[in-house]
Design a protein around this motif. Structure first.
Motif, PDB file in Angstrom:
ATOM      1  N   ASN A  37      10.884  -4.736  10.106  1.00 24.33           N
ATOM      2  CA  ASN A  37      10.324  -3.936  11.207  1.00 24.33           C
ATOM      3  C   ASN A  37       8.824  -4.122  11.380  1.00 24.33           C
ATOM      4  N   ASP A  84       6.970  -1.535   9.363  1.00 18.13           N
ATOM      5  CA  ASP A  84       6.353  -0.909  10.533  1.00 18.13           C
ATOM      6  C   ASP A  84       4.878  -1.270  10.660  1.00 18.13           C
ATOM      7  N   TYR A 144      15.723  -1.753  21.330  1.00 21.68           N
ATOM      8  CA  TYR A 144      14.321  -1.501  21.644  1.00 21.68           C
ATOM      9  C   TYR A 144      14.075  -1.613  23.141  1.00 21.68           C
ATOM     10  N   TYR A 203       5.643  -6.365  13.245  1.00 18.81           N
ATOM     11  CA  TYR A 203       5.223  -7.237  14.345  1.00 18.81           C
ATOM     12  C   TYR A 203       4.413  -8.370  13.729  1.00 18.81           C
ATOM     13  N   THR A 239       9.921  -6.438  14.790  1.00 19.69           N
ATOM     14  CA  THR A 239       9.854  -5.367  15.786  1.00 19.69           C
ATOM     15  C   THR A 239      10.729  -5.623  16.996  1.00 19.69           C
TER      16      THR A 239
END
Lengths: 760, 230
Positions: free
Chosen positions: A559, A534, A750, A561, A600
């Motif tokens: 997860n 994250d 998402y 980016y 992500t």
């Protein structure tokens, strides 16, 4: 004071050691009358001034010294000494002079010296030769006092002295300095305290060595001024001192503690033009220091030097002068040092170190509004020009480190640590060096180190909301052992953000790791595990994540980016770039054996920008109508079913007969001059998908490959970009994957979970 | 009378202008609402096209087998825009300076998938249009009877920059190419190329290694050996 002249008279008011003219009466008539009256009173005063009193034996009864009998001449060592308590009271305006280097006045146990000067009529304790107070007492013509002309006023244990509006000067005869002084009982100070001493609006100036010495007892001073000793302003070797709204200037160190100093409190006081520093605190004496609201505006060492191992748990308050560390400050086992918000700790030597021993505790309580700073002596951005050398800036390696020994406990809340990491002489290269302690960081920063922002060989570090930046010579966080957990933090512009090698466990959540010149996170040989989730890892120079391992990873990076939303990478996915696993990743490069899936999102479009929207979707109806036809109708329909059956799907794909009303068209082509099998072409009205029937493409492809191609292209239509290996949205359908992979479902969820994200 | 005509002309012009702006604004608004734009590069809207494949072109042997010609060429200028399969393509003149597969000489026209269409730039993800003055290695599809153009494969492995310096001589570019590891990789793959079955069936496999004479094959091996020493 009133000064009479033929032209009028002036009221003079003392400000420090200076008098200033306050008012002048200008009436001619009034001037004449006043002048005549003044002449009369002056003559009378002159007659009274001649009434000197010589004190040549101990005082054994209560006495009151008055201006009627002054100046009082102290000859030899005079003691206020009585088995029954007595008090010598000194009235306003009285001048007391000490006749020689052997002259002193002491207050023995149980007795009291009570000096009751007023602002307009202070009491003077001065040299026999000081004509400026009490006139030419020695009868030798014009003369002035000199430092060390007499010994001291001494308050013995159990004795009490109070000085209100008093001036004490030219004492401090000291054997080491003035060879002719008596060797015994010379303190070098104007006042030597072992009892109870109270000072209010008093001054001690021009002493032989020390403005004051306290060997025991207590001193309470307010509006007290110490100036121009040849040594320390206030030398404290025992007892407690409370100094408020006072000033010490033109000394070497303004204040110096040693031997058995106790609790020192310095509030709202001023230190200036001291040649060595505002103060020096020997922490090993058992002392504690409380200082707030103090200032030091000129001279060198505009702060309190601190050195040694504390022997009493204590709190260093903020809102005072910087603490300057030139050697070691140690928090030993069983002791706790608390540092309040706003405190500034500066290190003045390469070897300067802050150490917390095992069993010791350092608790730094900065706040977001008022952080605590550990930095270089040269760093003018913190606490101003502490070293008094004009404008200067800190540089990496100016000092060693804050070190946690095994078993130490340290909390650094909102603490900024800069310019440490000196490497020689046992240095670690780090601002913070944990060798087995428990380190808690909250809202703190570590930067501009020589090599490492933080280094840990063992122990544990728990960090929340920290920033590790600008450690360009090495690594933001270097871990060779122990456990490190970092959350909601930022690590950037280091050479490498985090480096785990040899041993240890690193866990990072919800953090930003970017713009590190080499790698964002690097994991190398040994027994190591890294988990980063994250988080955002982007714009790192070589690798966002690097693992030197050649087997399934202990490096979990799901997860996250990885960076992609820049113009040059438009349309690339937000995953990391890997030449074979995710060649269309627009983000930082990673090595093999890093578990980066899912990242992500891999969507084509930026949901944060309302100008972007997924193609081929009717915004209002959340449905996509396709039209036209393909020879691969079975695989096409299967592809539609894949996306329609997604449990997170909110968009529906269905057929419409009229191409004019369709959101999406599908066409077959037979083109041997292009190498693609499927092509997604947005932007047309409506967008379309092309399937290449050529014998080198779908014409010779397996059913699974055709299925992969059709589902893949429909994935673009619902807003997905190219994804990772083992997913439908990976652009290479050689393997013929027909079911969505983890990243496919993650991205689709998402984009479509909770409804339509582009609605505006 | 002349002044009156001038006033009328100005008023009509103003009304036409306002209406034109209104129509343009309305169309533009509708365009945005339709939501097909995917980005902007400078002032140019960008659409990202995306391709999928049934061959793994990260394998150089497959890539080389797929291309009829592989060569290093300096792009001279853009010469045209043509639609192919409802997709904009751009054509560029390029001067060949070095051959890996095939034997091209002089100036050829290469075709790149992508380009401008109705004011919108169509490109593959992360791709850019060729830059005149720059020198690239191209792996191309070329079937003379179907088109005179050399079609650069849409997969990113089919194109690589050798130099962005426009003032280098051809000899200097050849030297640069020979020191470029990508050139050697492609040369090494050539003897082991995997020809597309469809190409073989349709007679589209051209310049294949197996079609070379022994002397030509030896020349390839010699070149590989020479470049390996760089």
């Amino acid at each position: 004071m009133v000064i009479y002249t033929p032209f009028g008279y002036y009221f003079l008011e003392k400000q420090g050691t200076m008098y200033t003219k306050q008012a002048k009466l200008s009436s001619q008539l009034l001037r004449a009358a006043v002048f005549l009256t003044a002449l009369l009173f002056s003559a009378i005063s002159f007659q009274f001034a001649d009434a000197t009193t010589t004190i040549s034996s101990n005082i054994v009864t209560n006495e009151t010294w008055t201006t009627a009998n002054h100046p009082y001449i102290i000859q030899g060592s005079i003691s206020i000494s009585s088995s029954t308590p007595i008090t010598v009271t000194v009235e306003p305006g009285v001048v007391v002079k000490f006749s020689s280097i052997s002259s002193s006045l002491s207050v023995s146990s149980g007795n009291t010296l009570d000096v009751q000067g007023t602002t307009g009529s202070p009491v003077y304790f001065t040299s026999y030769y000081d004509d400026s107070a009490g006139g030419d007492t020695d009868g030798g013509g014009a003369s002035s006092g000199s430092s060390g002309d007499w010994k001291h006023i001494q308050v013995n244990s159990g004795g009490t002295a109070s000085f209100t509006n008093a001036v004490i000067r030219y004492g401090g005869c000291y054997t080491g300095t003035f060879g002719s002084c008596p060797s015994s009982s010379s303190s070098g100070a104007n006042i030597r305290n072992n009892g109870t001493l109270n000072l209010y609006n008093a001054s001690s100036t021009d002493a032989g060595v020390y403005g004051m010495v306290q060997e025991a007892g207590t001193t309470t001073a307010e509006y007290f001024e110490i100036s121009d000793p040849s040594g320390y302003g206030f030398y404290i070797t025992g007892g407690d001192v409370s100094l408020a709204t006072s000033s010490i200037h033109d000394a070497s160190y303004g204040l110096y503690t040693n031997t058995a100093a106790g609790n020192i409190s310095i509030i709202d006081s001023t230190f200036y033009d001291n040649s060595s520093g505002a103060g020096f605190l020997n922490l090993g004496t058992g002392m504690t220091i409380t200082q707030t609201g103090n200032t030091s505006t000129s001279g060198v060492g505009r702060g309190f030097y601190a050195s040694g191992s504390i022997t009493t748990s204590q709190t260093w308050s903020g809102d005072g002068l910087p603490y300057i560390i030139s050697g070691n400050v140690t928090v030993p086992s069983g002791k706790k040092l608390t540092i309040d918000q706003g405190a500034i700790i500066k290190f003045s030597a390469n070897s300067a170190t802050f150490v917390v021993n095992g069993g010791g505790e350092l608790d730094v309580q900065g706040t977001a509004e008022s952080p605590v700073l550990f930095t270089s002596y040269k760093d003018d951005t913190a606490g101003g020009d502490t070293n008094g050398n004009g404008a200067s800036a800190g540089s990496s390696g100016d000092w060693k480190h804050v070190k946690l020994d095994s078993g130490a406990s340290t909390t650094l809340a909102y603490t900024g640590i800069n310019y440490g990491g000196y490497l020689s002489g046992g240095g670690s290269g780090a601002n913070i060096y944990n060798t087995g302690g428990t380190l808690n960081l909250e809202g703190s920063t570590s930067g501009n180190s020589y090599i490492y922002g933080i280094a840990q060989t063992s122990g544990t570090t728990t960090a929340t909301g920290i920033e590790i930046a600008n450690n360009t010579g090495g690594y933001g966080f270097y871990i060779t052992g122990g456990d490190v957990a970092i959350a909601s933090s930022t690590i950037h512009n280091n050479y490498t953000g985090l480096y785990l090698i040899t041993a240890g466990n690193l866990e990072i959540t919800a953090s930003n790791i970017y713009s590190n010149a080499h790698d964002g996170i690097r994991q190398s040989s040994g027994t190591v595990t890294t988990t980063v989730t994250d988080s955002a890892i982007y714009d790192n120079g070589d690798y966002g994540a690097y693992s030197s391992f050649f087997s399934p990873a202990t490096f979990i990076a799901e997860n996250n980016y990885w960076g992609a939303w820049i113009a040059a990478d438009l349309g690339k996915n937000t995953g990391p770039y890997h030449a074979t696993l995710n060649p269309n990743g627009g983000g930082d490069t990673i090595t093999s054996y890093i578990d980066f899936e899912p990242y992500t999102v891999a969507y084509l479009f930026d949901p944060a920008d309302s100008d972007y929207s997924p193609p081929a979707v009717n915004i209002d109806a959340l449905e996509m109508k396709w039209s036209s036809s393909t020879v691969y109708s079975t695989e096409w329909q299967n592809g539609i079913n894949v996306w329609n059956s997604s449990t997170t799907g909110a968009v529906s794909i269905s057929y419409i007969a009229s191409p004019a009303s369709a959101d999406l068209l599908v066409h077959d082509v037979d083109d041997p001059l292009v190498i693609w099998s499927g092509l997604w072409v947005p932007g047309e009205e409506p967008p379309h998908i092309l399937l290449n029937e050529d014998e080198n493409r779908l014409g010779s492809a397996s059913t699974e490959q055709i299925q992969c191609i059709t589902t893949h292209e429909l994935g673009h239509a619902v807003g997905l970009a190219h994804g990772v290996v083992d997913n439908i949205m990976y652009y290479d359908c050689t393997a013929g994957q027909v079911e969505p992979g983890t990243q496919d479902l993650h991205d689709h969820g998402y984009v479509w979970d909770n409804g339509y994200r582009w609605e505006n | 009378m002349h002044i009156l005509k001038k006033k009328i002309f100005m008023i009509v012009g103003f009304i036409v202008g306002v209406l034109t702006l209104g129509v343009f604004y309305t169309l533009n608004l509708n365009h945005n609402q339709s939501g097909v734009a995917t980005g902007v590069r400078g002032d140019t809207p960008v659409e990202v096209i995306a391709a999928s494949y049934v061959k793994n072109y990260n394998e150089d042997t497959i890539l080389v087998g797929e291309a009829q010609n592989i060569f290093v060429a300096k792009v001279i200028k853009k010469t045209g825009d043509l639609d192919r399969n409802k997709t904009p393509h751009s054509q560029f003149e390029a001067e060949v300076v070095y051959n890996i597969k095939g034997d091209l000489r002089g100036v050829v026209t290469v075709d790149q998938t992508g380009g401008l269409k109705n004011g919108t730039l169509y490109v593959f993800a992360g791709d850019e249009l060729l830059v005149p003055g720059s020198t690239y290695v191209f792996a191309t599809r070329h079937i003379e009877e179907l088109s005179p153009l050399y079609f650069i494969g849409s997969h990113p492995a089919f194109k690589g920059v050798i130099s962005e310096e426009s003032n280098l001589s051809n000899e200097q570019l050849v030297e640069l190419a020979k020191r470029n590891s990508r050139i050697l990789e492609l040369l090494v793959a050539y003897p082991n190329e995997v020809l597309g079955e469809g190409d073989v069936q349709q007679g589209y496999a051209r310049n294949s290694f197996q079609s070379l004479s022994d002397e030509q094959k030896q020349a390839v091996y010699d070149e590989i050996e020479a470049l390996s020493k760089n």
